[in-house]
Design an enzyme around this catalytic site. Structure first.
Site, PDB file in Angstrom:
ATOM      1  N   HIS A 189       0.489   4.282  -2.685  1.00 33.93           N
ATOM      2  CA  HIS A 189       0.244   5.656  -2.251  1.00 33.93           C
ATOM      3  C   HIS A 189       1.407   6.574  -2.623  1.00 33.93           C
ATOM      4  O   HIS A 189       1.206   7.787  -2.727  1.00 33.93           O
ATOM      5  CB  HIS A 189      -0.030   5.700  -0.749  1.00 33.93           C
ATOM      6  CG  HIS A 189      -1.422   5.286  -0.396  1.00 33.93           C
ATOM      7  ND1 HIS A 189      -2.185   5.929   0.564  1.00 33.93           N
ATOM      8  CD2 HIS A 189      -2.213   4.294  -0.879  1.00 33.93           C
ATOM      9  CE1 HIS A 189      -3.374   5.353   0.653  1.00 33.93           C
ATOM     10  NE2 HIS A 189      -3.409   4.345  -0.208  1.00 33.93           N
ATOM     11  N   SER A 232       8.240  10.344  -2.274  1.00 36.78           N
ATOM     12  CA  SER A 232       7.812  11.581  -1.611  1.00 36.78           C
ATOM     13  C   SER A 232       6.993  11.280  -0.358  1.00 36.78           C
ATOM     14  O   SER A 232       7.013  12.065   0.600  1.00 36.78           O
ATOM     15  CB  SER A 232       6.998  12.446  -2.574  1.00 36.78           C
ATOM     16  OG  SER A 232       5.890  11.735  -3.099  1.00 36.78           O
ATOM     17  N   ASP A 280      -3.791 -14.294  -2.885  1.00 31.79           N
ATOM     18  CA  ASP A 280      -4.444 -15.227  -3.801  1.00 31.79           C
ATOM     19  C   ASP A 280      -5.572 -14.492  -4.513  1.00 31.79           C
ATOM     20  O   ASP A 280      -5.678 -13.264  -4.430  1.00 31.79           O
ATOM     21  CB  ASP A 280      -4.954 -16.455  -3.038  1.00 31.79           C
ATOM     22  CG  ASP A 280      -5.880 -16.090  -1.875  1.00 31.79           C
ATOM     23  OD1 ASP A 280      -6.468 -14.978  -1.900  1.00 31.79           O
ATOM     24  OD2 ASP A 280      -6.030 -16.909  -0.946  1.00 31.79           O
ATOM     25  N   THR A 335      -8.875 -15.534   3.459  1.00 30.27           N
ATOM     26  CA  THR A 335      -7.419 -15.782   3.516  1.00 30.27           C
ATOM     27  C   THR A 335      -6.694 -14.441   3.635  1.00 30.27           C
ATOM     28  O   THR A 335      -6.049 -13.990   2.689  1.00 30.27           O
ATOM     29  CB  THR A 335      -6.936 -16.535   2.260  1.00 30.27           C
ATOM     30  OG1 THR A 335      -7.310 -15.780   1.084  1.00 30.27           O
ATOM     31  CG2 THR A 335      -7.560 -17.919   2.171  1.00 30.27           C
ATOM     32  N   HIS A 391      -6.155  -6.088  -2.369  1.00 25.47           N
ATOM     33  CA  HIS A 391      -6.978  -6.177  -1.166  1.00 25.47           C
ATOM     34  C   HIS A 391      -7.219  -7.623  -0.734  1.00 25.47           C
ATOM     35  O   HIS A 391      -8.009  -7.870   0.169  1.00 25.47           O
ATOM     36  CB  HIS A 391      -8.304  -5.455  -1.377  1.00 25.47           C
ATOM     37  CG  HIS A 391      -8.178  -3.965  -1.380  1.00 25.47           C
ATOM     38  ND1 HIS A 391      -9.194  -3.109  -1.770  1.00 25.47           N
ATOM     39  CD2 HIS A 391      -7.139  -3.159  -1.046  1.00 25.47           C
ATOM     40  CE1 HIS A 391      -8.780  -1.860  -1.663  1.00 25.47           C
ATOM     41  NE2 HIS A 391      -7.540  -1.859  -1.233  1.00 25.47           N
ATOM     42  N   THR A 392      -6.553  -8.553  -1.343  1.00 25.34           N
ATOM     43  CA  THR A 392      -6.592  -9.938  -0.873  1.00 25.34           C
ATOM     44  C   THR A 392      -5.777 -10.104   0.407  1.00 25.34           C
ATOM     45  O   THR A 392      -5.866 -11.141   1.073  1.00 25.34           O
ATOM     46  CB  THR A 392      -6.067 -10.899  -1.958  1.00 25.34           C
ATOM     47  OG1 THR A 392      -6.194 -12.245  -1.496  1.00 25.34           O
ATOM     48  CG2 THR A 392      -4.599 -10.650  -2.279  1.00 25.34           C
ATOM     49  N   ASP A 437      -9.928  -9.317   3.224  1.00 27.31           N
ATOM     50  CA  ASP A 437     -10.361 -10.623   2.713  1.00 27.31           C
ATOM     51  C   ASP A 437     -10.485 -11.544   3.921  1.00 27.31           C
ATOM     52  O   ASP A 437      -9.492 -12.023   4.450  1.00 27.31           O
ATOM     53  CB  ASP A 437      -9.338 -11.163   1.707  1.00 27.31           C
ATOM     54  CG  ASP A 437      -9.587 -12.618   1.316  1.00 27.31           C
ATOM     55  OD1 ASP A 437     -10.618 -13.174   1.722  1.00 27.31           O
ATOM     56  OD2 ASP A 437      -8.739 -13.189   0.613  1.00 27.31           O
ATOM     57  N   ARG A 453       0.833  -1.212   0.000  1.00 26.25           N
ATOM     58  CA  ARG A 453       0.000   0.000   0.000  1.00 26.25           C
ATOM     59  C   ARG A 453       0.864   1.258   0.000  1.00 26.25           C
ATOM     60  O   ARG A 453       0.536   2.254  -0.655  1.00 26.25           O
ATOM     61  CB  ARG A 453      -0.925  -0.018   1.217  1.00 26.25           C
ATOM     62  CG  ARG A 453      -1.917   1.135   1.254  1.00 26.25           C
ATOM     63  CD  ARG A 453      -3.043   0.825   2.228  1.00 26.25           C
ATOM     64  NE  ARG A 453      -3.995   1.923   2.326  1.00 26.25           N
ATOM     65  CZ  ARG A 453      -4.011   2.798   3.334  1.00 26.25           C
ATOM     66  NH1 ARG A 453      -3.139   2.692   4.330  1.00 26.25           N
ATOM     67  NH2 ARG A 453      -4.899   3.768   3.363  1.00 26.25           N
ATOM     68  N   ASN A 470      -3.594   8.875   4.268  1.00 30.83           N
ATOM     69  CA  ASN A 470      -2.376   8.309   4.859  1.00 30.83           C
ATOM     70  C   ASN A 470      -2.302   8.394   6.379  1.00 30.83           C
ATOM     71  O   ASN A 470      -1.709   7.524   7.022  1.00 30.83           O
ATOM     72  CB  ASN A 470      -1.144   9.022   4.277  1.00 30.83           C
ATOM     73  CG  ASN A 470      -1.013   8.838   2.775  1.00 30.83           C
ATOM     74  OD1 ASN A 470      -1.502   7.863   2.222  1.00 30.83           O
ATOM     75  ND2 ASN A 470      -0.363   9.775   2.113  1.00 30.83           N
TER      76      ASN A 470
END
Length: 264
Positions: A11, A21, A192, A187, A138-139, A184, A7, A39
Protein backbone atom coordinates in the site's frame (compact mmCIF):
# COMPACT_ATOMS: atom_id res chain seq x y z
CA UNK A 1 2.14 -9.12 12.08
CA UNK A 2 3.85 -10.56 8.99
CA UNK A 3 0.87 -10.29 6.65
CA UNK A 4 0.11 -6.77 7.84
CA UNK A 5 3.68 -5.57 7.29
CA UNK A 6 3.68 -7.08 3.79
CA UNK A 7 0.42 -5.29 2.99
CA UNK A 8 1.74 -2.04 4.44
CA UNK A 9 4.64 -2.21 1.97
CA UNK A 10 2.31 -2.87 -0.98
CA UNK A 11 0.00 0.00 0.00
CA UNK A 12 3.00 2.30 0.34
CA UNK A 13 4.67 1.45 -2.98
CA UNK A 14 1.52 1.67 -5.10
CA UNK A 15 0.92 5.28 -4.04
CA UNK A 16 3.62 7.57 -5.47
CA UNK A 17 6.34 4.94 -4.99
CA UNK A 18 8.01 3.32 -1.97
CA UNK A 19 8.47 6.51 0.03
CA UNK A 20 6.89 5.74 3.44
CA UNK A 21 4.15 8.27 2.69
CA UNK A 22 1.61 5.84 4.17
CA UNK A 23 3.24 6.28 7.60
CA UNK A 24 2.62 10.04 7.79
CA UNK A 25 -0.09 11.37 10.10
CA UNK A 26 -2.44 14.04 8.74
CA UNK A 27 -1.25 17.64 9.10
CA UNK A 28 -2.72 21.09 8.55
CA UNK A 29 -1.24 21.10 5.04
CA UNK A 30 -2.27 17.64 3.77
CA UNK A 31 -4.66 14.76 4.42
CA UNK A 32 -2.59 11.61 4.40
CA UNK A 33 -3.15 8.02 3.36
CA UNK A 34 -3.92 6.38 6.69
CA UNK A 35 -7.65 7.10 6.46
CA UNK A 36 -8.07 6.46 2.73
CA UNK A 37 -10.70 3.87 1.85
CA UNK A 38 -8.27 0.95 1.35
CA UNK A 39 -6.37 1.76 4.56
CA UNK A 40 -8.77 3.02 7.24
CA UNK A 41 -9.45 0.51 10.03
CA UNK A 42 -7.49 -1.97 7.95
CA UNK A 43 -3.79 -1.27 7.49
CA UNK A 44 -1.81 -1.91 10.65
CA UNK A 45 1.77 -2.37 11.73
CA UNK A 46 2.65 1.29 12.10
CA UNK A 47 3.76 0.65 15.67
CA UNK A 48 6.06 -2.17 14.53
CA UNK A 49 7.80 0.14 12.06
CA UNK A 50 8.07 2.83 14.77
CA UNK A 51 9.69 0.33 17.13
CA UNK A 52 12.23 -0.73 14.49
CA UNK A 53 12.91 2.90 13.58
CA UNK A 54 13.56 3.81 17.23
CA UNK A 55 16.21 1.10 17.52
CA UNK A 56 17.80 2.06 14.20
CA UNK A 57 17.91 5.75 15.19
CA UNK A 58 19.56 4.85 18.49
CA UNK A 59 22.27 3.05 16.56
CA UNK A 60 22.81 5.42 13.61
CA UNK A 61 20.58 8.49 13.53
CA UNK A 62 19.44 10.03 10.27
CA UNK A 63 20.89 7.30 8.05
CA UNK A 64 18.18 4.70 7.35
CA UNK A 65 14.89 5.80 5.81
CA UNK A 66 11.49 4.66 7.01
CA UNK A 67 10.85 3.48 3.44
CA UNK A 68 13.84 1.13 3.53
CA UNK A 69 12.74 -0.19 6.91
CA UNK A 70 9.28 -1.04 5.52
CA UNK A 71 10.87 -2.80 2.52
CA UNK A 72 13.19 -4.86 4.70
CA UNK A 73 10.47 -5.68 7.22
CA UNK A 74 8.19 -6.92 4.44
CA UNK A 75 10.92 -9.19 3.07
CA UNK A 76 11.71 -10.60 6.50
CA UNK A 77 8.01 -11.06 7.32
CA UNK A 78 7.61 -13.29 4.26
CA UNK A 79 10.76 -15.24 5.03
CA UNK A 80 9.95 -15.77 8.72
CA UNK A 81 6.57 -17.22 7.73
CA UNK A 82 8.19 -19.80 5.48
CA UNK A 83 8.43 -17.87 2.22
CA UNK A 84 11.41 -16.90 0.07
CA UNK A 85 14.00 -14.24 0.75
CA UNK A 86 15.54 -11.79 -1.71
CA UNK A 87 18.04 -8.95 -1.85
CA UNK A 88 16.39 -5.61 -1.03
CA UNK A 89 17.95 -2.72 -2.89
CA UNK A 90 18.43 0.14 -0.42
CA UNK A 91 18.61 3.90 -0.72
CA UNK A 92 14.93 4.87 -0.63
CA UNK A 93 14.07 8.23 0.86
CA UNK A 94 10.98 9.40 2.72
CA UNK A 95 8.29 11.68 1.32
CA UNK A 96 7.48 15.05 2.88
CA UNK A 97 3.76 14.72 2.20
CA UNK A 98 1.05 12.17 1.46
CA UNK A 99 -2.14 12.07 -0.59
CA UNK A 100 -5.37 10.46 0.49
CA UNK A 101 -6.84 10.87 -3.00
CA UNK A 102 -3.84 9.08 -4.54
CA UNK A 103 -4.34 6.17 -2.13
CA UNK A 104 -8.02 6.00 -3.04
CA UNK A 105 -7.29 5.88 -6.77
CA UNK A 106 -4.12 3.75 -7.02
CA UNK A 107 -4.92 0.71 -4.89
CA UNK A 108 -6.99 -2.10 -6.47
CA UNK A 109 -9.97 -3.17 -4.39
CA UNK A 110 -11.24 -6.65 -3.50
CA UNK A 111 -14.02 -6.36 -6.08
CA UNK A 112 -11.66 -5.69 -8.99
CA UNK A 113 -11.99 -7.51 -12.29
CA UNK A 114 -9.05 -9.25 -13.95
CA UNK A 115 -8.84 -6.48 -16.53
CA UNK A 116 -8.69 -3.86 -13.78
CA UNK A 117 -5.98 -5.75 -11.92
CA UNK A 118 -3.86 -6.12 -15.06
CA UNK A 119 -4.29 -2.42 -15.85
CA UNK A 120 -3.56 -1.13 -12.34
CA UNK A 121 -0.44 -3.26 -11.97
CA UNK A 122 0.56 -2.42 -15.53
CA UNK A 123 0.36 1.26 -14.65
CA UNK A 124 3.16 0.56 -12.16
CA UNK A 125 5.28 -1.29 -14.73
CA UNK A 126 4.31 -4.69 -13.33
CA UNK A 127 3.33 -7.49 -15.72
CA UNK A 128 0.29 -9.78 -15.43
CA UNK A 129 2.72 -12.48 -14.23
CA UNK A 130 4.01 -10.10 -11.54
CA UNK A 131 0.42 -9.37 -10.53
CA UNK A 132 -0.53 -13.03 -10.27
CA UNK A 133 2.54 -13.90 -8.21
CA UNK A 134 2.16 -10.85 -5.94
CA UNK A 135 -1.48 -11.83 -5.35
CA UNK A 136 -0.02 -14.94 -3.72
CA UNK A 137 0.67 -12.67 -0.73
CA UNK A 138 -2.91 -13.60 0.15
CA UNK A 139 -1.60 -16.96 1.32
CA UNK A 140 -1.22 -15.24 4.72
CA UNK A 141 -3.35 -12.88 6.75
CA UNK A 142 -6.98 -12.22 7.54
CA UNK A 143 -9.63 -10.01 5.98
CA UNK A 144 -12.67 -8.15 7.26
CA UNK A 145 -16.18 -9.31 6.39
CA UNK A 146 -16.89 -6.04 4.59
CA UNK A 147 -14.22 -6.86 1.99
CA UNK A 148 -15.64 -10.24 0.97
CA UNK A 149 -19.37 -10.00 1.78
CA UNK A 150 -20.40 -9.40 -1.84
CA UNK A 151 -18.42 -12.42 -2.99
CA UNK A 152 -19.84 -14.96 -0.55
CA UNK A 153 -23.43 -13.91 -1.16
CA UNK A 154 -23.50 -12.81 -4.80
CA UNK A 155 -20.76 -14.53 -6.81
CA UNK A 156 -21.64 -17.67 -8.76
CA UNK A 157 -18.08 -19.00 -9.14
CA UNK A 158 -17.67 -19.93 -5.49
CA UNK A 159 -17.56 -23.28 -3.71
CA UNK A 160 -20.94 -23.60 -1.97
CA UNK A 161 -19.66 -25.08 1.28
CA UNK A 162 -16.91 -22.46 1.43
CA UNK A 163 -19.46 -19.68 0.97
CA UNK A 164 -21.68 -21.19 3.67
CA UNK A 165 -18.75 -21.39 6.08
CA UNK A 166 -17.90 -17.71 5.61
CA UNK A 167 -21.55 -16.69 5.84
CA UNK A 168 -21.66 -18.06 9.40
CA UNK A 169 -19.61 -15.11 10.67
CA UNK A 170 -20.31 -12.53 7.97
CA UNK A 171 -24.03 -11.65 7.83
CA UNK A 172 -25.50 -10.46 4.55
CA UNK A 173 -27.40 -7.40 5.68
CA UNK A 174 -25.75 -5.65 8.59
CA UNK A 175 -23.26 -6.11 11.38
CA UNK A 176 -20.05 -8.04 11.52
CA UNK A 177 -18.20 -5.72 9.16
CA UNK A 178 -14.98 -6.08 11.12
CA UNK A 179 -15.22 -9.84 11.74
CA UNK A 180 -12.08 -11.49 10.43
CA UNK A 181 -11.64 -14.58 8.29
CA UNK A 182 -8.41 -16.16 7.03
CA UNK A 183 -7.73 -15.36 3.36
CA UNK A 184 -6.22 -18.83 2.95
CA UNK A 185 -8.31 -21.09 5.17
CA UNK A 186 -5.95 -24.05 4.76
CA UNK A 187 -2.63 -22.56 5.97
CA UNK A 188 -3.39 -18.97 7.04
CA UNK A 189 -0.13 -18.44 8.93
CA UNK A 190 2.26 -20.08 6.47
CA UNK A 191 3.64 -18.47 3.34
CA UNK A 192 3.16 -21.21 0.74
CA UNK A 193 1.48 -21.78 -2.61
CA UNK A 194 -1.80 -23.09 -1.22
CA UNK A 195 -3.53 -19.86 -2.22
CA UNK A 196 -3.52 -21.11 -5.80
CA UNK A 197 -5.11 -24.42 -4.81
CA UNK A 198 -7.86 -22.36 -3.18
CA UNK A 199 -8.45 -20.54 -6.46
CA UNK A 200 -8.64 -23.82 -8.38
CA UNK A 201 -11.20 -25.04 -5.81
CA UNK A 202 -13.21 -21.80 -6.22
CA UNK A 203 -12.33 -20.80 -2.66
CA UNK A 204 -10.74 -17.43 -3.32
CA UNK A 205 -11.96 -15.15 -0.53
CA UNK A 206 -12.06 -11.97 -2.60
CA UNK A 207 -13.76 -11.51 -5.94
CA UNK A 208 -10.42 -10.16 -7.20
CA UNK A 209 -8.68 -13.37 -6.08
CA UNK A 210 -11.03 -15.65 -7.97
CA UNK A 211 -10.67 -13.50 -11.09
CA UNK A 212 -7.18 -14.99 -11.46
CA UNK A 213 -8.75 -18.41 -12.07
CA UNK A 214 -12.03 -17.89 -13.83
CA UNK A 215 -11.51 -18.87 -17.46
CA UNK A 216 -9.17 -15.97 -18.15
CA UNK A 217 -5.58 -15.27 -19.14
CA UNK A 218 -4.04 -16.19 -15.77
CA UNK A 219 -5.59 -19.66 -15.35
CA UNK A 220 -2.55 -21.50 -16.73
CA UNK A 221 -0.15 -19.60 -14.47
CA UNK A 222 -2.30 -20.31 -11.41
CA UNK A 223 -2.09 -24.02 -12.26
CA UNK A 224 1.70 -23.78 -12.60
CA UNK A 225 2.09 -22.02 -9.25
CA UNK A 226 -0.13 -24.62 -7.58
CA UNK A 227 2.02 -27.43 -8.94
CA UNK A 228 5.41 -25.76 -8.51
CA UNK A 229 6.05 -24.02 -5.19
CA UNK A 230 9.59 -23.16 -6.25
CA UNK A 231 8.42 -21.33 -9.35
CA UNK A 232 5.94 -19.31 -7.30
CA UNK A 233 8.53 -18.43 -4.66
CA UNK A 234 11.05 -17.31 -7.29
CA UNK A 235 8.50 -15.26 -9.23
CA UNK A 236 7.16 -13.69 -6.04
CA UNK A 237 10.66 -12.67 -4.92
CA UNK A 238 11.41 -11.12 -8.32
CA UNK A 239 8.12 -9.26 -8.41
CA UNK A 240 8.66 -7.94 -4.88
CA UNK A 241 12.00 -6.58 -6.05
CA UNK A 242 10.31 -4.83 -8.98
CA UNK A 243 7.56 -3.40 -6.79
CA UNK A 244 10.15 -2.28 -4.26
CA UNK A 245 11.92 -0.28 -6.95
CA UNK A 246 8.90 1.97 -7.54
CA UNK A 247 10.14 5.46 -6.71
CA UNK A 248 8.54 8.90 -6.35
CA UNK A 249 8.88 11.21 -9.33
CA UNK A 250 12.30 12.86 -9.61
CA UNK A 251 11.00 16.28 -8.55
CA UNK A 252 9.45 14.99 -5.31
CA UNK A 253 11.18 16.45 -2.22
CA UNK A 254 12.39 13.73 0.15
CA UNK A 255 14.42 13.29 3.33
CA UNK A 256 15.43 10.68 5.90
CA UNK A 257 12.69 11.07 8.50
CA UNK A 258 13.73 10.80 12.13
CA UNK A 259 10.14 9.95 13.15
CA UNK A 260 8.18 7.93 10.60
CA UNK A 261 4.89 9.60 11.55
CA UNK A 262 5.97 13.16 10.71
CA UNK A 263 8.43 15.16 8.65
CA UNK A 264 11.57 16.49 10.31
Amino acid sequence: MGASILRLFFHDCFVNGCDASILLDDTASFTGEKNAGPNANSVRGYDVIDAIKAQVEASCSGVVSCADIVALAARDSVNLLGGPTWTVQLGRRDALNASQSAANSNLPGPGSSLATLITMFGNKGLSPRDMTSLSGAHTIGHARCTTFRDRIYNDANINASFAALRQQTCPQSSGGDGTLAPIDAATPDKFDNYYYQNLMSRQGLFHSDQELFNGGSQDALVKKYRGNAGMFAADFARAMGRMGSLMPSADTPTEIRLDCKKVN
